[in-house]
Design an enzyme around this catalytic site. Structure first.
Site, PDB file in Angstrom:
ATOM      1  CG  HIS A   1       6.786 -19.073   4.488  1.00 36.77           C
ATOM      2  ND1 HIS A   1       6.306 -18.567   5.700  1.00 36.77           N
ATOM      3  CD2 HIS A   1       6.752 -20.376   4.463  1.00 36.77           C
ATOM      4  CE1 HIS A   1       5.844 -19.442   6.368  1.00 36.77           C
ATOM      5  NE2 HIS A   1       6.137 -20.426   5.647  1.00 36.77           N
TER       6      HIS A   1
ATOM      7  CB  ILE B   1       7.296  -3.308 -14.399  1.00 36.38           C
ATOM      8  CG1 ILE B   1       8.446  -2.097 -14.253  1.00 36.38           C
ATOM      9  CG2 ILE B   1       6.001  -2.818 -14.064  1.00 36.38           C
ATOM     10  CD1 ILE B   1       8.550  -1.700 -13.200  1.00 36.38           C
ATOM     11  N   GLY B   2       5.790  -5.778 -12.696  1.00 33.89           N
ATOM     12  CA  GLY B   2       4.527  -6.796 -12.746  1.00 33.89           C
ATOM     13  C   GLY B   2       3.880  -6.714 -11.562  1.00 33.89           C
TER      14      GLY B   2
ATOM     15  CD  GLN C   1      11.178   0.320  -6.105  1.00 29.95           C
ATOM     16  OE1 GLN C   1      10.737   1.317  -5.476  1.00 29.95           O
ATOM     17  NE2 GLN C   1      10.147   0.009  -7.265  1.00 29.95           N
TER      18      GLN C   1
ATOM     19  CB  CYS D   1       4.300 -13.898   5.311  1.00 32.08           C
ATOM     20  SG  CYS D   1       5.006 -15.562   4.355  1.00 32.08           S
TER      21      CYS D   1
ATOM     22  N   GLY E   1       0.827  -1.213   0.164  1.00 32.78           N
ATOM     23  CA  GLY E   1      -0.097  -0.098   0.095  1.00 32.78           C
ATOM     24  C   GLY E   1       0.801   1.108  -0.109  1.00 32.78           C
ATOM     25  CE  LYS E   2       6.317  -0.072  -2.220  1.00 34.21           C
ATOM     26  NZ  LYS E   2       5.850  -1.280  -2.005  1.00 34.21           N
TER      27      LYS E   2
ATOM     28  CG  ASP F   1       4.896   5.312  -6.064  1.00 34.07           C
ATOM     29  OD1 ASP F   1       5.275   4.781  -4.939  1.00 34.07           O
ATOM     30  OD2 ASP F   1       3.851   5.008  -6.548  1.00 34.07           O
ATOM     31  CD  GLU F   2       6.890   1.935  -8.274  1.00 35.12           C
ATOM     32  OE1 GLU F   2       7.725   0.873  -7.579  1.00 35.12           O
ATOM     33  OE2 GLU F   2       5.746   1.219  -8.177  1.00 35.12           O
TER      34      GLU F   2
END
Lengths: 192, 192, 192, 192
Positions: free
Chosen positions: C185, C172-173, C90, C145, C14-15, C87-88
């Protein structure tokens, strides 16, 4: 812009050590912090903040009548203060917490307050209540329950280690009187 | 080990949006969250959590008499719950906050509570008081004052925008009634 | 004093919703926030920040060559900016993260950056690496998770849902490509 | 469920004091914490964690070849460990940080790591890089710049107090070699 911090925890989390380290950090940079503690807490001698790990420092005292704004302003006018550090802040009154917000907002001096969140009945102390209400930052100092989980409640025990569910909010004591536990073990100890 | 979170803020910080996003995250993974909100808050229709940004979802209602432990247990027994999300949690009673700790401690269901910290007089709501006392995590959702600083207080204004210093703790309203401000501007608005 | 925030999380936490809510909060008070997103992310159309929960807003684009300091300064000179939201983040380069510190330190504009911490191989993105190094505040946005624990890693899966352990850092997906999981996990899925 | 914590800060923030207080808290409850520090750091004698405020404790040593998982497992099998505390964790290798995640995930022992975030060139240490990538909790320990703001960067100075912009990442030293400063004064000192 100065801010008001409330470093809260159960008992025996190292609040006083953290306070003394912050004070050390300021002094190490040639700055002038002022330390206050509650007159009510005479466990280690009056006018002293001491941590069970072996550290201590002189401290100004406050009791219910102290006007902490005036006391700090006076110190600040004598020699510029860079920070005030309040130990046992749960013993502040509502009015004194408000006075501390004025130290931050009007004198622009950061206030770092260290104290308990709730008493042995799970109720907020007056000082903690208004710090939780008005502080800019709420920071938890962690300690652990005998089960390994985080301890966020405090039990008062009698001399046989049995949890007590009544009595005055304040009975200053070290390990022998109080035990920090997680919420689950708090309920268990009080038979809830 | 489930935990109890109190996401607190002044008004108009996006508490409901954050709640709805958390609920969405659980559902996206095929999990079953339950949403509750205060029956008292009928701003957007009863039994609904809505955020000013345009999101909404169905919600179970609680009022002062609701036993939230029983209500949640019943839902959980009908279909396993992975989390409960409580909006307007400041309207919980002391007893209901305690019941929620039992949901976390006894049913091992995480409880995420979203609500105001203090009212227009700077006093804690009953629900906020006991969440601040007993929650495992206190997380501040930030919003801003007109001056750009973080807003952590709430002013109630009359129809002329003038701050009011008396009246009932609760008068449900959106932007027109309440304004979130920083502590300095809170004091200024109330002539402190 | 403006600050630089890095809101980090695994995927699907939910960023973007949180970013859009912050932007909404500023606009609601008549302030002027600027939103940026990576040109590389065309999942929902170019020049838009969209959240899976159904919200979206126009956004300025940055690619590897963009000088974000100049771009922001230009916007600021046209109309005073109260905040920039990235946003994004990274996908920022080291140089662009440095330029953002200049936006905060020299133009005194707060920078709120939202993005992933690590890629599907558990390695930091370049933007995340330098935000983790230089940001004033690191704030985790939580998601879960499939086991109910907090998810802080990301798996890239093939069309059969099997975790992939090699390939380019960026593909991107949405849900079908990536799954957020807890560290345990993550290791299990990659057979560690 | 055990967790991995990275307590990060600039220099002289009291990381070692905080580590020693945590260790004290565990011991006070009859629990068994294990302390590790970097063999490289012989400022106060080998095999010791010491804080400038006057506290110290014995510590196991790690160097680049140490398999920390095996070392901890061995201690744990000899006597149940309740927690491992790693000082100077910036000197861990990527592989050692991974081994520590296995201590947490496979042996279910909490790992509390204390160390620097960035070096005098503003670059992450290898240990810090992978703790920032994989730790469950990132907690900042605060210290202050000479200007009173929070210090989050470190300058290396020559004997005349002038900031140095090149040289090896590691040159163990106390106050005389390194100074913690805010980002603005970091840039200023390096003429950026």
């Amino acid at each position: 812009m100065a801010q008001m911090y409330f470093y809260y925890s159960a008992m025996n989390a190292g609040k006083s050590t953290t306070l003394l380290q912050s004070s050390f950090n300021y002094q190490e940079r040639g700055m002038n912090p002022a330390i206050f503690t509650a007159a009510i807490d005479d466990r280690y001698g009056v006018g002293k903040v001491s941590s069970r790990i072996g550290l201590h420092a002189e401290a100004h005292l406050f009791n219910k009548e102290t006007n902490v704004f005036d006391a700090i302003k006076e110190l600040h006018e004598a020699e510029k203060l860079h920070c005030v550090l309040i130990d046992e802040c749960q013993f502040l009154t509502k009015e004194q917490v408000y006075q501390l917000t004025e130290v931050v907002d009007k004198l622009n001096i950061p206030a770092l307050c260290y104290g308990l969140r709730t008493d042995f009945l799970g109720e907020l102390f007056e000082g903690s209540k208004y710090l939780l209400s008005w502080a800019d930052k709420l920071v938890e100092l962690k300690t652990i329950c005998h089960c390994g989980r985080k301890a966020n409640m405090v039990i008062r025990t009698d001399e046989h280690g049995v949890a007590i569910a009544d009595g005055d909010q304040v009975a200053i004591g070290g390990n022998e009187l109080y035990v920090s536990v997680c919420r689950r073990h708090y309920k268990e100890a009080l038979g809830k």
